[in-house]
Design a protein around this motif. Structure first.
Motif, short mmCIF file in Angstrom:
data_model
loop_
_atom_site.label_atom_id
_atom_site.label_comp_id
_atom_site.label_asym_id
_atom_site.label_seq_id
_atom_site.Cartn_x
_atom_site.Cartn_y
_atom_site.Cartn_z
N ALA A 188 33.51 43.97 68.02
CA ALA A 188 32.97 44.92 67.19
C ALA A 188 33.88 44.59 65.59
CB ALA A 188 33.52 46.23 67.63
N ARG A 189 34.76 43.76 65.81
CA ARG A 189 35.68 43.33 64.58
C ARG A 189 35.37 41.98 64.08
NH1 ARG A 189 41.68 43.66 65.80
NH2 ARG A 189 41.66 44.16 63.39
N THR A 190 33.92 41.62 64.09
CA THR A 190 33.46 40.35 63.60
C THR A 190 32.13 40.77 62.92
OG1 THR A 190 32.15 39.90 65.64
CG2 THR A 190 34.20 39.20 65.59
N GLU A 197 24.06 44.37 55.00
CA GLU A 197 23.70 45.56 55.05
C GLU A 197 24.67 46.58 56.09
OE1 GLU A 197 21.38 46.58 53.07
OE2 GLU A 197 20.73 44.33 52.81
N GLU A 198 24.43 47.81 56.00
CA GLU A 198 25.40 48.63 56.75
C GLU A 198 25.31 48.38 58.26
OE1 GLU A 198 25.87 53.51 57.69
OE2 GLU A 198 24.51 52.76 56.20
N ARG A 199 24.05 47.89 58.83
CA ARG A 199 23.93 47.53 60.15
C ARG A 199 23.51 46.09 60.09
NH1 ARG A 199 22.94 51.84 64.32
NH2 ARG A 199 23.39 53.87 63.24
N ALA A 200 23.91 45.29 61.16
CA ALA A 200 23.24 43.88 61.43
C ALA A 200 21.93 44.07 61.53
CB ALA A 200 23.99 43.38 62.65
N CYS A 201 21.06 43.21 61.04
CA CYS A 201 19.57 43.18 61.18
C CYS A 201 18.94 43.06 62.15
CB CYS A 201 19.01 42.15 60.15
SG CYS A 201 18.93 40.54 60.63
N GLY A 202 19.65 42.19 63.15
CA GLY A 202 19.05 42.00 64.60
C GLY A 202 17.88 40.97 64.42
N GLU A 203 17.36 40.46 63.45
CA GLU A 203 16.36 39.56 63.43
C GLU A 203 16.63 38.22 62.87
OE1 GLU A 203 12.70 42.69 62.63
OE2 GLU A 203 13.81 42.01 60.86
N CYS A 204 17.58 38.00 62.03
CA CYS A 204 17.73 36.57 61.68
C CYS A 204 18.38 35.63 62.73
CB CYS A 204 18.83 36.71 60.53
SG CYS A 204 20.69 37.06 61.12
N GLY A 205 18.32 34.60 62.62
CA GLY A 205 18.72 33.42 63.66
C GLY A 205 20.07 33.70 64.46
N LEU A 223 28.29 45.78 68.09
CA LEU A 223 27.87 45.97 66.72
C LEU A 223 26.67 46.94 66.60
CD1 LEU A 223 28.07 42.55 64.69
CD2 LEU A 223 29.58 44.82 64.80
N PRO A 224 26.52 47.87 65.70
CA PRO A 224 25.35 48.45 65.60
C PRO A 224 24.24 47.65 64.91
CG PRO A 224 26.92 49.16 63.86
CD PRO A 224 27.53 48.25 64.63
#
Length: 228
Positions: A188-190, A197-205, A223-224
């Motif tokens: 969670a510390r990475t 953005e505020e949350r990781a996108c979940g879609e990029c490579g 991570l959220p």
């Protein structure tokens, strides 16, 4: 790799982006007993969130840390989706035919050259960076041949030779995660996402590769994410 000499008082430079791979390398070098000096770069990437994460980790672990602003080179290497916010970020798994737009020209050679100079300056015989096997399909400066040639140059470029260590060069993201969890690391510390953005996108490579590593171990990424 276990150092061949007593490393307990031996300084080492670790190129630390704030991401999952370099976070693990950072702690691996500490586990091996090196006196770690973390080195991060602001080279004009789309966001600086990963650098904030790196600062926080080093501050709490009392690791000497330098963040070097080299954004002046953006005009030379800005032809990438990672450095040009006007470009659409590819949303796919890593593959040569769909993520070439995320290659930053000559990035690792530039960063390693600066890290080697820093290593010579503090009498550190070794410099670590987090290239891994999953990078090989797309990034030439993460492949074994590149590391071998850079090591050849690092041995002769100064009066004091520096060795480049890429301990995960032949390992997968899941392998890195396994080792990090064995060290008790909190991922969670990475920050891995190419967007800030505020949350990781979940879609990029980068997000997809990270999520796949956790999924391979039957785990949920701490991570959220904007996209479940």
């Amino acid at each position: 790799m276990t150092p061949t000499t007593d490393s307990r008082s031996t300084p080492a430079v670790v190129i630390y982006s704030g991401g999952m791979d370099s976070y693990t390398v950072l702690h691996r070098a500490r586990r091996e007993g090196y006196a770690v000096h973390a080195l991060s770069f602001h080279y004009g990437q789309r966001h600086a969130r990963e650098l904030d994460v790196a600062r926080d980790v080093c501050r709490q672990a009392d690791i000497p840390h330098k963040v070097v602003d080299i954004r002046a080179i953006h005009q030379l290497i800005g032809n990438s989706a990672l450095t040009d916010s006007e470009r659409a970020m590819p949303k796919a798994d890593y593959a040569k035919d769909n993520l070439a737009d995320t290659v930053v020209p000559n990035r690792n050679m530039i960063l390693l050259s600066l890290a080697i100079g820093y290593a010579v300056n503090i009498a550190a015989p070794v410099c670590f960076y987090g290239a891994h096997g999953g990078d090989h399909v797309l990034y030439p400066d993460c492949r074994p041949a590149f590391v071998e040639r850079m090591n050849d140059v690092a041995a002769i470029a100064n009066f004091e030779p520096v060795r480049i260590e890429a301990p995960y060069l032949h390992k997968s993201k899941a392998d890195i995660l396994v080792e990090g969890l064995e060290m008790g690391l909190d991922y969670a510390r990475t920050w891995t996402c190419y967007l800030g953005e505020e949350r990781a996108c979940g879609e990029c490579g980068s997000c997809r590769e990270r999520l796949n590593a956790f999924a391979a171990l039957g785990m949920t990424d701490p991570l959220p994410y904007a996209t479940p």
